[in-house]
Design a protein around this motif. Structure first.
Motif, mmCIF file in Angstrom:
data_model
loop_
_atom_site.group_PDB
_atom_site.id
_atom_site.type_symbol
_atom_site.label_atom_id
_atom_site.label_comp_id
_atom_site.label_asym_id
_atom_site.label_seq_id
_atom_site.Cartn_x
_atom_site.Cartn_y
_atom_site.Cartn_z
ATOM 1 N N UNK A 1 0.861 -1.179 0.000
ATOM 2 C CA UNK A 1 0.000 0.000 0.000
ATOM 3 C C UNK A 1 0.896 1.228 0.000
ATOM 4 N N UNK A 2 0.607 2.171 -0.878
ATOM 5 C CA UNK A 2 1.455 3.360 -0.998
ATOM 6 C C UNK A 2 1.432 4.240 0.246
ATOM 7 N N UNK A 3 0.464 4.042 1.134
ATOM 8 C CA UNK A 3 0.370 4.849 2.349
ATOM 9 C C UNK A 3 1.269 4.341 3.478
ATOM 10 N N UNK A 4 1.824 3.148 3.318
ATOM 11 C CA UNK A 4 2.661 2.559 4.360
ATOM 12 C C UNK A 4 4.059 2.299 3.816
ATOM 13 N N UNK A 5 5.037 2.778 4.532
ATOM 14 C CA UNK A 5 6.430 2.601 4.130
ATOM 15 C C UNK A 5 7.012 1.337 4.746
ATOM 16 N N UNK A 6 8.058 0.845 4.120
ATOM 17 C CA UNK A 6 8.880 -0.219 4.686
ATOM 18 C C UNK A 6 10.198 0.442 5.072
ATOM 19 N N UNK A 7 10.528 0.368 6.346
ATOM 20 C CA UNK A 7 11.763 0.985 6.842
ATOM 21 C C UNK A 7 12.817 -0.114 6.966
ATOM 22 N N UNK A 8 13.918 0.025 6.228
ATOM 23 C CA UNK A 8 14.979 -0.983 6.221
ATOM 24 C C UNK A 8 16.237 -0.394 6.843
ATOM 25 N N UNK A 9 16.851 -1.179 7.713
ATOM 26 C CA UNK A 9 18.114 -0.774 8.337
ATOM 27 C C UNK A 9 19.134 -1.894 8.107
#
Length: 188
Positions: free
Chosen positions: A105-113
Motif C-alpha cells: 500500500x502506498x500509504x505505508x512505508x517499509x523501513x529498512x536498516x
C-alpha cells in the motif's frame, strides 16, 4: 512422622521442579539440528510466557519454530537456512522476503536498516545483518506491525526472525537478539 516444616520443604521443591520444567521451551529436533549445522546460538525467552505454536507453512514462508506470548502480544517465527551451494546475494533475498510479507500500500512505508559489517559482527557474529519494519499483510497475521531480521554468515547460512506485534513495547527490540552465530559450521 512428617513435620510441617518437612511438608513445606517437599511442597516447595515440587513447585520449583514443576515451574522449571514448564519454563523451558522444547523445540523440535529439526530446529536443533539446523541450529547446530549453522552454528547458531538460540537465546530462549524466559519471561512473557512464550508458548510453542504448531509449525506451519503459510502462503509466504515455512517456519522452523513459532513462539507466541499472550503477555506481550508478540509472535516470533524463526527460519534457519544452512548454507547449501551457491546462495542468492543476501540483500536481494532479504528485500524479496520483506516485500512478500509487507502490505503493498502506498500509504505505508517499509523501513529498512542494514547494519554496518562491524556492528553485524559485534551483535550477531555475522557478516551481514539487516532488519525491516513494516505493516504485515492481513492474510499473514492479525497483528498490526511486523519486523523481519535476517543475519548471514559465509559458510554457515542465514537465519531470520519474523516478529509480529500490536504495540511497540520494547519486547520486539530485545527479541531481535535471540539468534547469533557462534563459529564455523559443522556437518551433521
Amino acid at each position: 512422622m512428617i513435620t510441617l516444616r518437612d511438608a513445606l520443604l517437599i511442597l516447595s521443591l515440587n513447585l520449583v521442579m514443576y515451574t522449571w520444567s514448564h519454563a523451558q521451551i522444547h523445540y523440535t529436533h529439526q530446529f536443533t539440528k539446523k541450529l547446530k549445522r549453522t552454528q547458531l546460538q538460540f537465546v530462549e525467552p524466559v519471561e512473557g510466557m512464550y508458548r510453542i505454536q504448531m509449525l506451519r507453512k503459510d502462503d509466504f514462508l515455512k517456519y522452523d519454530l513459532v513462539l507466541a506470548s499472550e503477555d506481550y502480544q508478540l509472535d516470533m517465527r524463526y527460519i534457519v537456512e544452512p548454507k547449501a551451494g551457491k546462495m542468492t546475494p543476501m540483500h536481494l533475498t532479504f528485500l524479496s522476503r520483506t516485500s512478500t510479507l509487507a502490505l503493498n500500500d502506498e500509504h505505508f512505508d517499509i523501513k529498512v536498516h542494514v547494519y554496518h559489517p562491524n556492528l553485524a559482527n559485534s551483535l550477531f557474529h555475522a557478516d551481514w545483518a539487516a532488519y525491516a519494519d513494516f505493516i504485515p499483510k492481513r492474510s499473514l497475521t492479525d497483528k498490526h506491525f511486523g519486523r523481519l531480521l535476517s543475519i548471514y554468515k559465509a559458510d554457515c547460512g542465514v537465519a531470520s526472525i519474523l516478529l509480529l506485534f500490536n504495540e511497540h513495547k520494547g519486547e520486539e527490540d530485545r527479541r531481535m537478539y535471540s539468534l547469533s552465530f557462534s563459529g564455523a559450521a559443522v556437518s551433521d
